[in-house]
Design a protein around this motif. Sequence first.
Motif: not given
Length: 307
Positions: A109-131
């Motif tokens: 959504g961020l790449i294709l739809l240019k949806e804006r994310l909050l800081f904690l959402q970026y943190v969540g993405i990084i944590i899940s990606f590590i998982g």
Amino acid sequence: MKAYIFIIVAILFFSGNFIVGKLMVDNIPAFTLSFLRCSIAFLIMVMLAQKDWKNHRGVLLRNWKPIYALSLTGIVFFIGLVYFSLHYTTTINASIVEASTPIFASILGLILLKERLLFLQYVGIIISFIGVLWIVTSGSVQQLFSLQFNVGDLLMIFAVLAWCVYSILVKKHMGRLPTKGSLMVMLGMACITLLPFVVVEWIVLDIAINWDTSTIISVLYLGIFPSIIAIICWNKGVETVGASKAAVCLNLIPVFTTIQAVLILNERIYIEQLLGGVFVIIGVLLTTKLRSPLKVSHSLLKKQEIN
């Protein structure tokens, strides 16, 4: 309480899809199993969607291209890759990787739809990606740097990506399409598209399916329970408690799948699976908790239509 019972029943059937799929993949190849599941679901939807087809046939025919794109990504590739991945990985791994779907959806959504994310959402993405990385490398840093991954887990990631593309198409097109009628057409298109893959499987693999009672019951389960009954239960629950609260319950899919995998398939639970699962779920909660309730409601309802 009745609404949550409906939701729990739906999640049990969704997680049961991994268990039955794992039991069947050695007897029925992935795309053949997908074709059988879609065929049963299609026949049921023909009966349930007659009113939609009668009232909105023109709309469905005019929008056959986006409907086919939805069918290709959300049914053909997603379901086929899930069953294909189960040849090479455990149901526990597959269910945990699928639980990361909101993370990959947010990235696309961020790449294709240019949806804006909050800081904690970026943190969540990084944590899940590590998982997820922890799971596909079996918790081995050496495997990560040598690019040695579990093939089944990688196939499951591609299945999740296919679903995320489907979700983007849902956001763009499904608002103008009747739900039951479009699902019926999608399933019909999926059956036609899967047929050549089925033929190739039968020619290349020289298939000899053992049509015993357990096989017949398993195929019927896949075509009826996760495809139809679970949808009805899920939607009834969401109507009462709302999609945001129901979304939290989706994190029970890997939990229920793990319990069933241990009891039915005798799979073992490893520490890397537990740690990876915890990271994925924490990341998903951080990412989805901050999303708009309207977006959550729309994406969740559409996702469960063919999960």
